[in-house]
Scaffold this motif. Sequence first.
Motif, short mmCIF file in Angstrom:
data_model
loop_
_atom_site.label_atom_id
_atom_site.label_comp_id
_atom_site.label_asym_id
_atom_site.label_seq_id
_atom_site.Cartn_x
_atom_site.Cartn_y
_atom_site.Cartn_z
N VAL A 70 0.84 -1.20 0.00
CA VAL A 70 0.00 0.00 0.00
C VAL A 70 0.88 1.25 0.00
CG1 VAL A 70 -1.77 1.30 1.28
CG2 VAL A 70 -1.89 -1.21 1.18
N ALA A 71 1.97 1.20 0.74
CA ALA A 71 2.91 2.34 0.76
C ALA A 71 3.51 2.54 -0.63
CB ALA A 71 4.01 2.09 1.79
N LEU A 72 3.85 1.44 -1.29
CA LEU A 72 4.41 1.51 -2.65
C LEU A 72 3.40 2.15 -3.60
CD1 LEU A 72 7.00 0.27 -4.08
CD2 LEU A 72 5.51 -1.64 -4.73
N SER A 73 2.15 1.73 -3.49
CA SER A 73 1.10 2.27 -4.36
C SER A 73 0.87 3.75 -4.08
CB SER A 73 -0.20 1.50 -4.12
OG SER A 73 -1.26 2.07 -4.86
N ALA A 74 0.85 4.12 -2.80
CA ALA A 74 0.61 5.53 -2.45
C ALA A 74 1.72 6.41 -3.02
CB ALA A 74 0.54 5.68 -0.93
N ARG A 76 3.55 5.69 -5.70
CA ARG A 76 3.43 5.67 -7.17
C ARG A 76 2.27 6.51 -7.65
NH1 ARG A 76 7.55 3.76 -6.53
NH2 ARG A 76 8.54 1.81 -7.20
N HIS A 77 1.23 6.65 -6.82
CA HIS A 77 0.04 7.40 -7.24
C HIS A 77 -0.03 8.79 -6.62
CE1 HIS A 77 -1.72 4.14 -9.54
NE2 HIS A 77 -1.56 3.32 -8.54
N SER A 87 -7.04 4.99 -6.91
CA SER A 87 -6.11 4.01 -7.49
C SER A 87 -5.39 3.23 -6.39
CB SER A 87 -5.08 4.72 -8.38
OG SER A 87 -5.73 5.31 -9.50
N VAL A 88 -5.02 3.92 -5.33
CA VAL A 88 -4.35 3.22 -4.22
C VAL A 88 -5.30 2.21 -3.58
CG1 VAL A 88 -3.19 3.49 -1.99
CG2 VAL A 88 -2.86 5.21 -3.78
N LYS A 89 -6.56 2.59 -3.40
CA LYS A 89 -7.52 1.67 -2.79
C LYS A 89 -7.79 0.47 -3.70
CE LYS A 89 -9.68 5.06 0.28
NZ LYS A 89 -10.82 5.96 0.55
N ALA A 90 -7.73 0.68 -5.01
CA ALA A 90 -7.89 -0.46 -5.93
C ALA A 90 -6.70 -1.41 -5.80
CB ALA A 90 -8.01 0.06 -7.36
N VAL A 113 -4.09 1.57 4.65
CA VAL A 113 -5.02 2.45 3.90
C VAL A 113 -5.61 3.50 4.83
CG1 VAL A 113 -7.26 2.49 2.71
CG2 VAL A 113 -5.55 0.74 2.13
N GLY A 114 -5.73 3.17 6.09
CA GLY A 114 -6.30 4.10 7.07
C GLY A 114 -5.50 5.39 7.21
N ARG A 115 -4.22 5.38 6.77
CA ARG A 115 -3.37 6.57 6.87
C ARG A 115 -3.27 7.33 5.54
NH1 ARG A 115 0.21 7.23 10.72
NH2 ARG A 115 -0.11 9.41 10.10
N LEU A 116 -4.01 6.87 4.53
CA LEU A 116 -3.87 7.42 3.18
C LEU A 116 -4.11 8.93 3.12
CD1 LEU A 116 -3.16 6.52 0.37
CD2 LEU A 116 -5.54 5.79 0.03
#
Length: 355
Positions: A70-74, A76-77, A87-90, A113-116
């Motif tokens: 999730v950190a990687l996705s956040a 990247r997005h 996109s991160v949630k997907a 995800v709770g820290r997004l």
Amino acid sequence: MRRDSETAASPRPRPSLAWDEGCVLAVDQRALPHDYRLLRLETVDQLVDTITSLAVRGAPAIGLAGALGVALSAHRHTSDGRTDEASVKADAARLSAARPTAVNLAWAVRRAVGRLADGPQAVLAEAMTMLEEDAAVNRAAVVRAADLVQSLVPDRPVRILTHCNTGRLATAAVGTALGAIIELHGRGRVAEVLVDETRPLLQGARLTAWELGEAGVPHRLCVDSAAAAAMARGMVDCVLVGADRIAANGDVANKIGTYGLAVAAARHGLPFVVVAPESSWDRELADGSGIVVEERDPGEVTGFAGASVAPAGAAVFNPAFDVTPADLVTAIVSEARVFRPQGSPGTSDLREVPA
Ligand SMILES: CSC[C@H]1O[C@H](OP(=O)(O)O)[C@H](O)[C@@H]1O
């Protein structure tokens, strides 16, 4: 995805997972014991594949991998300070769905995800906090479990049978059941460990034997179907295993073969002890009947390492886990407590371990 190889002959104890300059580093557990290989994961797709292929495996470890994903996705997005949260949630949903049985994966992804809303650095900080907590929590559980086993067999070093791999590879750094075995060894309280090879992916033969060899713990490998015979021959004092998901009543989902060990242990009046952090409990499940058991590829059973062992097209039953009913479990040990299911074997003479 880059691979940095070292020979297994010169392994150095290292965390099984790490964050490095915007990428996730992970020990490729498929390559062990013969090749100590680090994977450098740059995309969520690579991370999902790493979890589904068991390159990273073990309930706590896949949870931590999910959180780092999730950190990687956040990262990247996010551009110009703005994060594409949808996109991160997907991506998070794909990470959570990578393996269904271990409670740790969905729980850790949800927590990241709770820290997004606070941005990618906050998500990474949450994942790193989980890594640190995992080590601290499992350290406490390991000590409590070693104390319990010592109270069950107080007069001599213990002969333990274990299943699958529950060492530092399966967690952030310390392990669960195997961590307790290594702790007992450090106290001079292990006579021998019988290690189930753990078909079909051989986590015991490949990983537990490797970790015990590294730690200098006396052990012998056995085929899974020899475990009950070893108990019948009086070769085992205690069975020690991990868990992937524990229902509120103490029913335990763990690697396939665990239920059979519990039945054999009960038959022979042996303590059957589960070591798992509190985060492995699923209190929303009243009992184990609601636990989803992952079914895996038939090819894992019909062959190994490229060699076919069954007729082409043979039908296969390949559940990755089974569920042991609480009344066959002597105790479930976490960082916080020794839980003794109602009516479980051996609890009458189970001395309370000091908190
Ligand atoms: C502390 S690891 C817990 C658990 O996870 C393993 O499953 P897998 O190798 O499929 O990830 C095994 O059931 C261990 O007992």
